[in-house]
Enzyme design. Structure first.
Site, mmCIF file in Angstrom:
data_model
loop_
_atom_site.group_PDB
_atom_site.id
_atom_site.type_symbol
_atom_site.label_atom_id
_atom_site.label_comp_id
_atom_site.label_asym_id
_atom_site.label_seq_id
_atom_site.Cartn_x
_atom_site.Cartn_y
_atom_site.Cartn_z
ATOM 1 N N LEU A 143 21.378 -14.278 -23.955
ATOM 2 C CA LEU A 143 21.481 -15.390 -24.915
ATOM 3 C C LEU A 143 21.434 -16.774 -24.247
ATOM 4 C CD1 LEU A 143 23.895 -14.604 -27.891
ATOM 5 C CD2 LEU A 143 21.473 -15.183 -27.946
ATOM 6 N N ILE A 150 18.019 -18.100 -23.923
ATOM 7 C CA ILE A 150 17.419 -18.683 -25.122
ATOM 8 C C ILE A 150 18.127 -19.975 -25.516
ATOM 9 C CG2 ILE A 150 16.762 -18.205 -27.515
ATOM 10 C CD1 ILE A 150 15.544 -16.340 -25.299
ATOM 11 N N GLU A 151 19.446 -19.990 -25.386
ATOM 12 C CA GLU A 151 20.244 -21.142 -25.822
ATOM 13 C C GLU A 151 20.029 -22.371 -24.944
ATOM 14 O OE1 GLU A 151 22.087 -22.001 -28.229
ATOM 15 O OE2 GLU A 151 22.457 -20.169 -29.347
ATOM 16 N N SER A 152 20.169 -22.206 -23.650
ATOM 17 C CA SER A 152 20.236 -23.366 -22.750
ATOM 18 C C SER A 152 19.292 -23.270 -21.558
ATOM 19 C CB SER A 152 21.664 -23.518 -22.215
ATOM 20 O OG SER A 152 22.017 -22.359 -21.458
ATOM 21 N N TYR A 203 14.557 -17.741 -33.291
ATOM 22 C CA TYR A 203 15.618 -17.550 -32.289
ATOM 23 C C TYR A 203 15.784 -16.075 -31.924
ATOM 24 C CZ TYR A 203 20.439 -17.865 -30.426
ATOM 25 O OH TYR A 203 21.572 -17.795 -29.658
#
Length: 419
Positions: A165, A168-170, A274
């Protein structure tokens, strides 16, 4: 092939015989040491290439019960690796690293989320494959954190895909800050962070604290998983866009007699993309050889460990005691924006494991909550004996030092708890 195996067996027997003599009776001459080193390096290269075959040939005798293996001499570190003891030949290290089972293999072996043949997933899989420079940057950033996050996810029995994750997030940028006010590896907003226990003080932001934010992110995902009755795609979508939006989209589809799976929901564009991004990256990790996308190799072993500081201390002081660069320490602990730990609380900081001997041998004892000691193994030591002397157990020593067996070597350093 049989002849090669016989030669390898003979070499190993010769090596062990020399080690026994050098550890228990006499000190080898310089010529003997040079010959021994050359033989050790050759065997180490064979180990890197054929680890399974070596394990079959060199099993420890069943007579050696738990913790009783006695250190007899200096075996090279690249034969029996320890997180506290690194200085192997660079050639051997690189060859072993190239061939060893690494973190990406470990993640791939434990991923089990279904990956449908979906247009959005295909698009992002191609997007990642066409941007190897992006993958290279992100996987380099992930190096200090990947195993740590994997341990936290595995301990909660969550899907291993969640380890990706932050990709994808940061993009695994611990300093990332979005226009919506989300911050850190897990891109948590201030309000959400506060709901899940993160603290904000002058000089400290819990969203950027790797330890605290990882706990909060996994707490949130567990909460959402429960709220959406075990549907992980709904939970992951809600992590991105909020519980209310996903719940309203499900209600709307139900009212219209439409399916309520993630792929059928009318969600904001960012959220609709996402989940496919995460599954696309998961697909690449599981089939990295097929797609030919190089992922920076990350060892499947701890890189960092938590230490608890319960006083207000400069990060520069901690870095000095650990004999590491203060900038590197801050990169592992970006939540401490003021450069100090917080007074009156247990500050969980991350330190590289290979700095622990320096850290616990320094003035750190005056500001750490747990006062561990460093024990240097001598010939004749065993884990049983060390555990008894220090009023602890063999299993505790193994856990503290990430030891998979009872084998220890003279000169190796291990952490022991206070008596």
């Amino acid at each position: 092939m049989m002849l090669i195996k016989q030669m390898q067996q003979a070499s190993i027997i010769l090596l062990l015989a020399i080690l026994t003599l050098s550890g228990c009776q006499t000190v080898p001459s310089e010529a003997e040491q040079a010959a021994l080193q050359a033989e050790q390096e050759r065997i180490a290269l064979n180990l890197a290439i054929q680890p399974d075959d070596y394990a079959k040939r060199c099993e420890i005798s069943h007579h050696e019960f738990d913790g009783s293996y006695i250190a007899t001499g200096s075996v090279p570190h690249y034969l029996y690796s320890s997180p506290l003891h690194h200085s192997a030949s660079s050639v051997i290290q690189k060859e072993a690293a190239r061939l060893q089972y690494d973190m990406w293999d470990k993640l791939a072996a434990n991923m089990d989320m279904p990956i449908p043949n979906n247009r959005r997933i295909r698009y992002y899989r191609k997007w990642f494959i066409d941007k190897p420079e992006h993958i290279d940057t992100v996987t380099q950033r992930a190096q200090p954190f990947l195993f740590y996050i994997y341990e936290q996810v595995e301990a909660r029995d969550l899907p291993i895909e969640i380890v990706l994750l932050p990709f994808i997030e940061s993009s695994f940028d611990q300093y990332a800050y979005s226009s919506q006010g989300a911050s850190g590896l897990w891109q948590i907003t201030r309000a959400t962070g506060k709901t899940f226990g993160l603290k904000y003080w002058q000089g400290y932001d819990g969203r950027r604290d790797i330890v605290a934010s990882t706990d909060a992110a996994l707490d949130l995902l567990e909460y959402l998983h429960k709220k959406f009755k075990g549907n992980w795609l709904h939970a992951i979508a809600a992590y991105n866009t909020g519980e209310g939006r996903v719940r309203n989209a499900i209600k709307k589809n139900k009212a219209a007699g439409k399916p309520t799976d993630f792929w059928s929901l009318q969600l904001p564009k960012e959220t609709r993309l996402y989940v496919p991004k995460l599954l696309a990256m998961s697909s690449i990790v599981q089939h990295k050889n097929h797609y030919g996308l190089p992922l920076n190799s990350i060892a499947a072993q701890p890189v960092v460990t938590e230490v608890v500081v319960n006083r207000r201390v400069k990060l520069k002081t901690i870095a000095k005691d650990a004999k590491m660069n203060s900038r590197d320490l801050f990169a592992l602990n970006p939540g401490y924006t003021g450069g100090y730990t917080v007074k009156g609380r247990d500050n969980k900081l991350l330190l590289p494991r290979n700095t622990l001997p320096s850290f616990y041998s320094s003035n750190s004892q005056r500001y750490t909550k747990h006062h561990f000691q460093i024990h240097r193994i001598k010939a004749g030591d065993s884990l049983n004996e060390i555990a008894q002397i220090n009023n602890t157990t063999v299993s505790s020593l193994r856990q503290l030092n990430d030891l998979t067996g009872s084998f220890i070597t003279a000169g190796q350093q291990i952490i022991v708890p206070p008596k």
